[in-house]
Design an enzyme around this catalytic site. Structure first.
Site, mmCIF file in Angstrom:
data_model
loop_
_atom_site.group_PDB
_atom_site.id
_atom_site.type_symbol
_atom_site.label_atom_id
_atom_site.label_comp_id
_atom_site.label_asym_id
_atom_site.label_seq_id
_atom_site.Cartn_x
_atom_site.Cartn_y
_atom_site.Cartn_z
ATOM 1 N N ARG A 101 28.162 6.360 -11.296
ATOM 2 C CA ARG A 101 29.732 5.867 -10.092
ATOM 3 C C ARG A 101 30.304 4.862 -10.402
ATOM 4 N NH1 ARG A 101 27.300 1.354 -5.755
ATOM 5 N NH2 ARG A 101 25.722 0.155 -7.128
ATOM 6 N N GLY A 130 27.969 8.465 -5.639
ATOM 7 C CA GLY A 130 29.026 8.073 -6.482
ATOM 8 C C GLY A 130 29.917 6.341 -6.377
ATOM 9 N N ASP A 263 19.490 -1.636 -17.892
ATOM 10 C CA ASP A 263 20.330 -1.142 -17.929
ATOM 11 C C ASP A 263 21.489 -2.024 -17.501
ATOM 12 O OD1 ASP A 263 19.070 -0.564 -16.124
ATOM 13 O OD2 ASP A 263 20.355 -0.060 -14.849
#
Ligand code: AMP
Ligand code: MG
Length: 496
Positions: A101, A130, A263
């Site tokens: 997103r 998103g 991440d």
């Protein structure tokens, strides 16, 4: 007006000079795409200091800029893209993730990348929509700027724009876009992505890109000569040391990130991806700020170890470049000294001690034990200690504890340690090391609830205080007070 003219107009209003950056790596690293527009956007909050740092004109918040930064009109000169990465989430390999997103607009000539978070679906959105909701966008915006003002490396946030477009979470909320800025948004997970797929050429290209731009010393500095010219090993060591320094800063201000997946680990050692974060209220070393983290993997006192675990994942990913496993492991070793040294230095600063002495660790451990015993408010304790050193009421510190004997004994040891330190200097430096204002959950929540009613003044007021958290800000005592009882019932999860 033609689309091209609109693009040019937005660009003219922002006056940014776009340069090639991450996109030079080529299509293996991203997907080019356009943000998805949102209806009738409005300004929610903005950072003047960051606007100046980016080189925006004083009157940059025009309708055209609003359209551009919400993703409704492409800004001429940008080549929007979403990058691909993978990662370990809660200790488990999660495979491909990527910017689900966040859309990178590009890089400007002052070295900043600009990204629109919540600007619509990308090929990496998986099941997501998103979008980002107003609630979490305000939290990310305020906390990015607050953490920066505390002197802690972080991605920044220029503004939040909102729209009444509905977004489904546990409840129906509304959409928002955060314009984020950082020298790079590359994460450990970007390296893991190419390593896991055995794509060594791309792995090397990415490492070279990051080293050339952000870690050039790894190629030649004498500091790394023990690696015998292995720039990738030097790179791993440098990332590890920056991460260690970051953890020391988080721990010392009582910051809990909440989702330290690989991440969400910046290759530049920045605080990145503000989700269920929290500044500690009462000091509880085992505090878990993320309601979804049932096992407490990312509890406050686990953060330094988790960062180290994440660095092992990075080391594993860089192994094809480093070549020898022992060298990769050796590159992580300094974490074990850099973290405690940096942490001790931070805590010494909070104690107003300019130089180290053998008993400092005991002094720090002693007070943390007392704080933990009674879950004493972490920020208020340190600020009151600074005020006490500046000649303020000593009872203000003692009154925080039921165990008066315990705190009195500690305060005597503190006074004894300070006997050799000039008092005025100590008081001054303690006030620069112990913030009066941090973004507590309940403060954010109050600003969010007002913003949901279209009153954005709470966001602006809070931002002003958080931009200079070490100042007194007369008249704003309520923002520096104890959290209300309901603060402990706020549940912040990954849902954002
Ligand atoms: P996070 O833990 O919030 O940093 O996100 C983990 C992954 O989920 C990243 O790849 C995000 O881009 C993705 N993600 C989170 N929320 C959404 C969303 N609403 N839509 C699409 N992707 C999302
Ligand atoms: Mg993330």
């Amino acid at each position: 007006m033609s689309l091209l003219a609109e693009e040019d107009t937005v660009q003219a209003h922002l006056g940014l000079r776009w340069v090639p950056g991450f996109s030079e790596l080529g299509p293996a690293f991203f997907t080019s795409l356009r943000p998805t527009p949102l209806p009738a956007p409005y300004w929610v909050g903005h950072s003047d200091p960051l606007a100046r740092a980016l080189g925006l004109p004083p009157d940059w918040r025009t309708d055209e800029a609003l359209a551009g930064l919400t993703g409704n009109v492409q800004i001429a000169g940008t080549s929007p893209l979403a990058t691909v990465y993978s990662g370990h989430q809660f200790g488990v390999w999660a495979g491909q993730l990527g910017d689900g997103r966040a859309i990178l607009l590009g890089e400007i000539d002052t070295g900043w990348e600009l990204q629109l978070k919540g600007a619509g679906r990308t090929p990496y959105s998986r099941m997501g929509d998103g979008r980002a909701v107003l609630r979490s966008s305000i939290r990310e915006f305020l906390c990015s700027e607050a953490v920066h003002a505390l002197g802690i490396p972080t991605t920044r946030a220029l503004c939040v724009t909102g729209s009444d477009a509905p977004v489904v979470r546990e409840e129906i909320e509304t959409a928002a876009v955060v314009t984020r800025a950082a020298p790079s948004f590359v994460r450990f997970g970007h390296f893991e992505h190419f390593a896991a797929a055995n794509r060594v050429d791309e792995l090397r290209a990415l490492a070279d890109f990051v080293i050339d731009r952000f870690y050039p010393a790894c190629r030649h500095d004498a500091r790394f000569e023990h690696f015998g010219g292995n720039a990738y090993a030097a790179f791993l060591e440098a990332v590890s040391e920056r991460t260690a320094a970051l953890m020391a800063q988080w721990q010392s201000v009582g910051f809990c990130h909440g989702v330290m997946n690989t991440d969400n680990m910046s290759i530049l050692g920045l605080t990145i991806d503000y989700g269920p974060f929290q500044f500690l209220d009462g000091f509880d070393p085992r505090h878990i700020c993320n309601h979804s983290d049932t096992g407490g993997r990312y509890a406050y006192n686990q953060q330094p170890n988790v960062a180290y675990w994440n660095l092992f994942c990075l080391a594993q990913a860089l192994l094809p470049l480093i070549g020898v496993q022992e060298v990769a492991v050796a590159a992580l070793q300094s974490y074990k000294t850099v973290f405690p040294d940096a942490y001790e230095a931070r805590m010494r600063a909070k104690l107003g001690l300019p130089a180290s002495a053998p008993d400092d660790r005991a002094l720090v451990e002693g007070v943390l034990k007392l704080l933990a015993q009674e879950k004493v408010d972490y920020t208020i304790f340190w600020r009151r200690l600074a005020d006490h050193k500046a000649g303020g009421d000593p009872h203000a510190v003692r009154d925080l504890f039921l165990d008066r004997t315990g705190i009195d004994t500690w305060l005597s040891a503190f006074a004894e340690r300070h006997a050799r330190v000039p008092a005025a200097q100590a008081a001054q430096s303690m006030r620069q090391a112990n913030p009066k204002f941090v973004l507590r959950n309940h403060l954010g929540q109050q600003a969010i609830e007002a913003a949901q009613r279209k009153d954005f003044s709470g966001v602006a007021t809070l931002l002003k205080l958080l931009e200079s958290p070490f100042e007194d800000h007369a008249g704003h005592e309520a923002y520096a007070g104890f959290p209300p009882d309901w603060a402990s019932t706020i549940e912040i999860s990954c849902s954002s």
